[in-house]
Each structure stands twice: as structure tokens, then as C-alpha cells.
Design an enzyme around this catalytic site. Structure first.
Site, short mmCIF file in Angstrom:
data_model
loop_
_atom_site.label_atom_id
_atom_site.label_comp_id
_atom_site.label_asym_id
_atom_site.label_seq_id
_atom_site.Cartn_x
_atom_site.Cartn_y
_atom_site.Cartn_z
N HIS A 176 47.63 116.97 -27.99
CA HIS A 176 48.65 117.12 -29.03
C HIS A 176 49.92 116.43 -28.52
O HIS A 176 50.18 116.44 -27.32
CB HIS A 176 48.89 118.62 -29.24
CG HIS A 176 49.77 118.96 -30.38
ND1 HIS A 176 51.14 118.84 -30.32
CD2 HIS A 176 49.49 119.45 -31.61
CE1 HIS A 176 51.66 119.24 -31.48
NE2 HIS A 176 50.68 119.62 -32.28
N ASP A 179 47.45 123.75 -22.06
CA ASP A 179 48.00 123.96 -23.41
C ASP A 179 47.04 124.90 -24.13
O ASP A 179 45.96 124.51 -24.55
CB ASP A 179 48.09 122.59 -24.12
CG ASP A 179 48.46 122.72 -25.59
OD1 ASP A 179 48.56 123.87 -26.09
OD2 ASP A 179 48.65 121.68 -26.24
N GLN A 217 45.54 126.52 -29.01
CA GLN A 217 44.39 126.78 -29.87
C GLN A 217 43.36 127.70 -29.23
O GLN A 217 42.34 127.99 -29.83
CB GLN A 217 43.71 125.45 -30.27
CG GLN A 217 44.60 124.49 -31.01
CD GLN A 217 45.03 125.02 -32.38
OE1 GLN A 217 44.45 125.97 -32.92
NE2 GLN A 217 46.07 124.43 -32.94
N LYS A 258 50.84 130.75 -34.05
CA LYS A 258 49.43 130.47 -34.37
C LYS A 258 48.58 131.71 -34.13
O LYS A 258 47.37 131.67 -34.34
CB LYS A 258 48.91 129.33 -33.49
CG LYS A 258 49.58 127.99 -33.76
CD LYS A 258 48.90 126.91 -32.96
CE LYS A 258 49.77 125.68 -32.76
NZ LYS A 258 50.19 125.02 -33.98
N CYS A 308 49.21 115.55 -35.26
CA CYS A 308 49.94 115.36 -34.00
C CYS A 308 49.07 114.86 -32.85
O CYS A 308 49.42 115.01 -31.69
CB CYS A 308 50.68 116.63 -33.56
SG CYS A 308 51.95 117.13 -34.69
C1 LIG Z 1 46.93 121.93 -29.19
C2 LIG Z 1 48.35 122.13 -29.58
N1 LIG Z 1 49.33 121.95 -28.66
C3 LIG Z 1 50.62 122.14 -28.95
C4 LIG Z 1 51.02 122.51 -30.21
C5 LIG Z 1 52.47 122.69 -30.49
O1 LIG Z 1 52.78 124.03 -30.62
P1 LIG Z 1 54.24 124.52 -30.97
O2 LIG Z 1 54.44 124.14 -32.37
O3 LIG Z 1 54.21 125.98 -30.79
O4 LIG Z 1 55.19 123.85 -30.09
C6 LIG Z 1 50.05 122.70 -31.19
C7 LIG Z 1 50.43 123.08 -32.55
O5 LIG Z 1 50.26 122.38 -33.52
C8 LIG Z 1 48.70 122.51 -30.86
O6 LIG Z 1 47.73 122.68 -31.78
#
Ligand SMILES: Cc1ncc(COP(=O)(O)O)c(C=O)c1O
Lengths: 315, 398
Positions: free
Chosen positions: B116, B192, B195, B218, B357
Site C-alpha cells: 500500500h 503493516d 488488513q 478498519k 493505493c
Molecule cells: C494494507 C494497508 N496499509 C496501509 C493502509 C493505510 O491505513 P491508514 O489509512 O490507517 O493509514 C491501508 C488502508 O487502506 C491498507 O489497506
């Protein structure tokens, strides 16, 4: 991209009320600009509208949705043409209504959605006039009496009938017009005795018999003052009230002295293409039916050079 | 045990009615009433500062924030609540680590090819400081390629930053093994967990990860709250990132004494209502149980896959069990945003479309993006069937 063109004015109007649409206005503008410069719309507004509509159609009829999706370009082009056309027609209608009080212009008696009862356009139909043929715009006749200031610079020519409710309805407006222009405008009234209307012929003849005695204008006004309440003795009564020579008047009426004149008047109306009473001619301009004062004012101001735009041009 | 009852659960989510089918939980989960009420409790009953003031209300806030921190700590199996740093979102947590390490020219960071932007851009930004970002490629079907990963290491590798479960295709990376390899090479690892945290039981100590970043929004939590877990000894070594109130023990005109973690990293007054609400979300998740959550998601994804396989192009492995709650796909000849818009317009189905993203992944494949339906435990088989039927109708448009 075609839809941007449609979307733009719609969103522009909605944008007056809501910020959400203001953003869409910007998008449609962007899309429009891209389209005319042969670029691809970035915002995808077109695609969004297409998908939105297809999606809604999927709910009811997948086959219709398929048709729409496949023929979207053509459909949106047709829509665009219809939109521009209806925009034009609508614009003209609004202009006409604002300026003349009727969507279709001052010379129309057709249905106007802004005037749904049609009150401003109704006339007493002249059944014999089948139309066609060359139309002769009537002009002021020097040997025919005038209503109002004899020296006026502009003459309205009215085809009317004393027993026609619409002519009667217009009468107040006509008098107001004469007064408003303070002698700059007068009226020449050409009678058209409507067939099948009781006393239409008698009232026409009576006005001519009064003219014989030099009292046409007073008699004309007295006839309208009765507001169509006529009986067999009305015309003698009016003559007596106005101090005419009643004997001479009666003879004139009994002999139908001016029958030829009346036929000539009728022919004149037909030649001018008049389809109903009242119909007014202000030089080349035509006003049909008891249109509001505003309509007369707009037309006459134009002819007298008093409109803001003529003033503006003169400056 | 009472067993999982989706109809009962759905009553906790006021937005779920027959007019909407919400399949965008990977972007943002819905919030149960309990969470919103807990946040309101803060605003109505003790809307004060935490920590700075000594009055009753302040103590109550401090207490609730502490409870929330412990709730998170328990849920991810952290050793101490001091290892839980509240952030604005996962992105901020990752940025914290990226900015708190003293980088040297030539240091290397390893990322996967499915990151992401939030776990890619913070590292790419370091390139200007001389850091090298190495992208290890996965397999064609989106699964992890261990050999490629091992090949990415060098003497200068400083950090591995890798996604646990991909938001693109739902594929889970073998984190335990990745951690083991990294640690063998003496390299720190940041995961990260955006998910993974909402969908599966996490035990950071068992996984032995060094940093674990995720977002609250989420996972039934409110917007504006994220978490960075870090091993205590590592947090102590990190530099500070955003500084100011709360991050110092004392200050003079000449300097200041750093606070200890987690306060060292939590600058300024925090989103107390959000943090407290997130604590409640953790409680809710624990009550439902991750076993049930995973089971429900798998059931839904298997159903969607069986109904649509062959009709759409599925992103990632065909086996639904490998894709968690994510069903990303493309319809040949149709733009992703168009598909999403139609689903929304026809049956009120909320899905994500575009590159979610993960632009880098799509760009490398010269693809515009995909449509993503992401399921959560509150979704039903009935909803999946409606979705599949609509997708089929859309397929027939071209
Ligand atoms: C895999 C992953 N990493 C990072 C993010 C970013 O998360 P946040 O919006 O809490 O910064 C997301 C959210 O869309 C995501 O799905």
C-alpha cells in the site's frame, strides 16, 4: 463527453442552490474544455453518468440497460440535440412570455404552458378564414374615423366585434394604452361581425350609422360600455342617449345602408389573415387576443423607439 | 458458547439495512453502536484532558485511555501496554518508524511488490537521504516468493517493511518465516497489519515482529485512531518523531528530557474519544472471536468465487481460502469505476474501484486497477448472491 454539454447547464442551475453541484459544474467545464481540445476527460464525469444510468436500468431491465450501454454514444448525441433544441425553444418561449405575455409571441393564439388557461390568447374565431394566400398588412385609412387623438404618430388597427367577449376583454387594455401614451397612439377599429353571434351585425351597422352623424367614437365606446348586453332596442336607446337624430339613425339601420362597407371590412380582415377577434396590428407587429397591457407596451415601445434596447442603441 | 449469529450481529450496525450492501470494509469498516456510544460517553461524561490535570474528570480520561491501551495490548498479545503507541492511523505509525531511525547513506529497506502507498512512500521518501529501497517480487498469483525475498538481503539491509495481508488480493504473507529470516540477518522488521488485525488473531510476540502498524477504522474503530506496536527495547532506541507536549519529562530553554514510550511518541493532546472508542471496538472483536470472523469471511469469499469464477478475472490466487475477505476482480472491456458505479446505482452495493493505493503494482502491470469487494463478518451469503447476480448482469453489458 457529449453529456458534459448537457450536464453543464443543468449543474450550473442546480449549483446555485447546492455546493455539491458547483463541484460538478467545474467538472463539466473541465470535461467540456478537454472535449473541444480533443483530450480525454479526466474527471470521468461522462463515464460516471453513463454507469449511473446503466446501473439504475439494470434494476428494472437488464436488456434495456444493455441497449443503453451499447448505444450510449448515439443516445447521448440525440439527447444533446434534443437538449439544445429544447433549450432554444424554451428560451424563446420564456422570452416571449416575459416580453409579450405569451410563449409563442404576440401574434399567436396557440397553447402556452406558462399561460395554461390560454386566457391571453383566446379569440372569437372567424370561421370563413381558411388562411393561405398572401397576407396584406392593414394600414391606417384616412377616410375612416379614429379613436383617440387624431394627430397621433402611431395607429393601432384592431379587428374586433362588439359582441365578442375577447374583444370586450381587450377593450379596457386598449383604452389604457391610449391613455398611457397620452395622444401619441390612437386606434382604428375595423369591425368584423361574427357569424352566429346575436347582434354582431346590428352593432356593426349601428356604429356606422352613428359615424354618418359624426358621432362614431362616442357610439363605439357606448357599445363596449354595454358589455354585450344588447336587445332589439339597445341601438336606438344609445343613439337617443347620445342625442343623435333618432329618425335618421333608425332609417340607416333599417335600410342596412352600410352593408357594403361592412363586407369590405370583413374582406379586409380576411386579407390581413385575421383568424379571430380581437387581432391588433401595430405596423408590422401583430397581437392576437386580449394580451396583457405589458405586451402592448413592449410592442408599441418598440415601434415608438422607446425600448431600452433602442435607447441603448441610440446612445 | 453462544455461537455466531450474523443476523443478531447486524443489529449492532445501524447503517446495515436492505438498501445497502457494504462490501468496502477493507477500506473502512462499519462501526457498531457500542463503539459510538463509548465515544459519546467520553464527550458527555468526561470530556477532559488526560494526564496533565489532576482532577476527577482527567483521572477518568486517563483511566479509560489506559484501559483502551490494555485492550489493544491483549488483543495483539503485546508484552506491555507501553508498547502500544496511539497514532492517527497506520500511515502515521509507519512514518514514525521511517523518521525515527537514524539512517545512514547506503542503508537498505526491503519491501514487497504489493505494498500500500502507506508502506511504500515513507520509504521512497528516504531515497533522498541515500537509503536504497529494494522491492522483492512475489509470485505470479500474488503469493510470496521466499527465494526472491532472501535474495534481497545485503550487508546494508537495515529494515524489512512488509504487508501482512494484502489489501489488493487478500493474500497473507508468511510473516513468521519472514521475521525469522530477517532476524537471522540481524534486520528489524515492520509489518503493516492493516488488513490482518481486523480479520485474524494476531500475536505479535509469537510472530516476533519488531513493529506492527495498523488502523482502528478498519477494525470497527472510529476514524482518526491507529496503533503502532513496537518492542520496548526498540522503541527506547528510536528517535522521537513528532515532538511537543506530552513527549518530554522536562524542558529548559536549552533542551529537554525525553519521555518514555509510549508517551515519547504521542505528541499533543490525543484523540481520547477515538482511542476509548477503539478500546471498545477491540472488546467487541474479542467477543465475536476471530475464529468466527475468519470462518464467515471465508464462507462468503468461497461463495463469491464459486459464483463468479470464469465470468470475471479474479486478482490473486483462485483458491478463495488464500484471499481472506478480499474479492478483487476485473470485467474484461469495462472500466473499474464504471462497474463500481453500476453496482452502487443498481443495488446499493458499495465496493472499491481503482488502484486501492497499490498503484505501483498496477502500474508495473500496465493495469488501471480493479474492482474490490471486501467482506467482513457482518456480511451475509444473501448479499454475496445479490452481488454476484449484479456482476453477472454487468458482464453481459459487454
Ligand atoms: C494494507 C494497508 N496499509 C496501509 C493502509 C493505510 O491505513 P491508514 O489509512 O490507517 O493509514 C491501508 C488502508 O487502506 C491498507 O489497506
Amino acid at each position: 463527453m457529449v453529456l458534459c454539454l448537457i450536464a453543464l447547464p443543468i449543474f450550473a442551475i442546480l449549483g446555485i442552490f447546492s455546493v455539491k453541484y458547483r463541484r460538478l459544474v467545474v467538472e463539466s467545464l473541465e470535461c467540456l474544455f478537454k472535449t473541444v481540445t480533443f483530450q480525454k476527460c479526466k474527471s470521468g464525469l461522462d463515464d460516471r453518468i453513463k454507469s449511473q444510468i446503466t446501473g439504475k436500468m439494470l434494476k428494472f431491465s437488464p436488456s434495456a440497460a444493455r441497449f443503453f450501454y451499447a448505444n450510449y454514444k448515439i443516445i447521448s448525441l440525440i439527447l444533446l440535440i434534443v437538449f439544445i433544441w429544447s433549450g432554444w425553444v424554451g428560451g424563446v418561449a420564456i422570452y416571449n412570455y416575459v416580453v409579450y405575455g405569451n410563449c409563442n409571441g404576440p401574434d399567436s393564439d396557440k397553447f402556452c404552458i406558462l399561460d395554461p388557461t390560454g386566457a391571453g390568447s383566446a379569440t372569437c374565431e372567424i370561421p370563413s378564414n381558411v388562411g393561405g394566400g398572401e397576407v396584406i398588412t392593414p394600414v391606417k385609412e384616412l377616410n375612416r374615423p379614429l379613436i383617440g387623438n387624431e394627430e397621433a404618430e402611431l395607429t393601432i388597427i384592431e379587428f374586433g366585434c362588439y359582441v365578442c367577449p375577447y374583444t370586450n376583454e381587450a377593450e379596457g387594455t386598449v383604452e389604457r394604452v391610449l391613455e398611457y401614451y397620452g395622444g401619441r397612439v390612437n386606434l382604428q377599429f375595423i369591425v368584423y361581425p361574427l357569424p352566429g353571434h346575436e347582434f354582431s351585425y346590428e352593432s356593426s351597422m349601428a356604429s356606422k350609422c352613428a359615424e354618418e352623424q359624426g358621432r362614431y367614437e362616442d357610439y363605439h365606446r357606448a357599445l363596449f360600455a354595454r358589455e354585450m348586453n344588447f336587445n332589439n332596442s339597445t341601438f336606438i336607446e344609445i343613439a337617443a342617449e347620445l342625442g343623435l337624430d333618432v329618425g335618421q339613425f333608425e332609417t340607416c339601420m333599417l335600410n342596412n345602408t352600410y352593408a357594403d362597407e361592412i363586407e369590405k371590412d370583413k374582406a379586409k380582415a380576411i386579407a390581413a389573415g385575421v383568424k379571430g377577434t380581437p387581432t391588433f396590428f401595430v405596423n408590422e407587429q401583430i397581437i392576437v387576443g386580449p394580451k396583457p397591457f405589458k405586451t402592448f407596451k413592449t410592442v408599441i415601445n418598440g415601434e415608438l423607439g422607446l425600448s431600452w434596447w433602442t435607447k441603448f442603441l441610440d446612445r | 458458547m453462544f455461537g455466531f449469529n450474523v443476523d443478531k450481529v447486524r443489529k449492532d450496525f445501524p447503517v446495515l439495512n436492505e438498501k445497502i450492501i457494504y462490501f468496502d470494509s477493507a477500506c473502512m469498516s462499519l462501526k457498531p453502536k457500542q463503539v459510538v456510544e463509548k465515544m459519546n460517553e467520553y464527550y458527555y461524561k468526561y470530556p477532559a484532558c488526560s494526564g496533565r490535570s489532576g482532577h476527577k474528570l482527567a483521572k477518568q480520561v486517563e483511566n479509560e485511555v489506559d484501559l483502551a491501551r490494555r485492550e489493544v495490548q491483549k488483543l495483539i498479545g503485546a508484552g506491555s501496554s507501553e508498547e502500544i503507541i496511539f497514532t492517527k492511523n497506520a500511515t502515521e505509525g509507519i512514518n514514525l518508524v521511517a523518521n525515527a531511525i537514524s539512517w545512514e547513506k547506503g542503508d537498505e529497506v526491503i519491501v514487497s511488490d504489493k505494498e500500500h502507498n502507506s508502506n511504500l512512500i515513507p520509504w521512497l521518501k528516504l531515497i533522498s537521504q541515500g537509503v536504497v529501497v529494494k522491492v522483492c517480487k512475489g509470485n505470479e498469483d500474488g503469493t510470496f516468493n521466499m527465494k526472491n525475498f532472501k535474495d534481497c538481503f545485503s550487508k546494508r539491509t537495515r529494515l524489512v517493511a512488509i504487508v501482512h495481508v494484502s489489501n489488493l488480493d487478500g493474500v497473507e504473507n508468511p510473516i513468521a518465516e519472514i521475521v525469522k529470516i530477517s532476524h537471522e540477518k540481524g534486520v528489524w522488521i515492520l509489518v503493516d497489519g492493516c488488513q490482518s488485525f481486523p480479520h485474524k488473531a494476531i500475536d505479535v510476540r509469537k510472530l516476533d515482529v519488531d513493529f506492527f502498524a495498523f488502523s482502528g477504522h478498519k477494525a470497527l474503530g472510529p476514524t482518526g485512531v491507529g496503533v503502532l506496536y513496537g518492542k520496548k527495547e526498540l522503541l527506547n532506541k528510536l528517535n522521537q518523531f513528532i515532538v511537543g507536549g506530552q513527549t518530554v519529562l522536562d524542558s529548559t530553554y536549552e533542551g529537554y528530557d525525553e519521555e518514555l514510550p509510549p508517551k515519547k511518541f504521542e505528541a499533543g493532546l490525543q484523540d481520547y474519544a477515538g482511542i476509548i472508542g477503539f478500546g471498545e471496538a477491540c472488546r467487541y472483536l474479542k467477543n465475536i472471536g476471530f475464529r468466527e470472523i475468519e470462518k464467515q469471511e471465508r464462507k462468503l469469499n468461497e461463495l463469491a468465487t464459486s459464483l463468479l469464477n470464469g465470468k470475471v478475472e479474479i486478482i490473486g490466487p483462485l483458491d478463495a481460502a488464500l484471499r481472506g475477505g478480499i474479492f478483487a476482480f476485473n470485467i474484461r472491456g469495462m472500466k473499474t469505476h464504471d462497474v463500481a458505479k453500476m453496482l452502487d446505482a443498481s443495488k446499493g452495493i458499495a465496493v472499491r474501484s481503482g488502484a486501492f493505493c497499490v498503484h505501483s503494482w498496477f502500474n508495473a502491470r500496465k493495469m488501471d486497477g480493479a474492482v474490490r469487494a471486501s467482506f467482513y463478518f457482518y456480511n451475509t451469503e444473501e448479499e454475496v448472491k445479490i452481488f454476484a447476480k449484479e456482476v453477472e448482469k454487468i458482464c453481459e453489458l459487454v
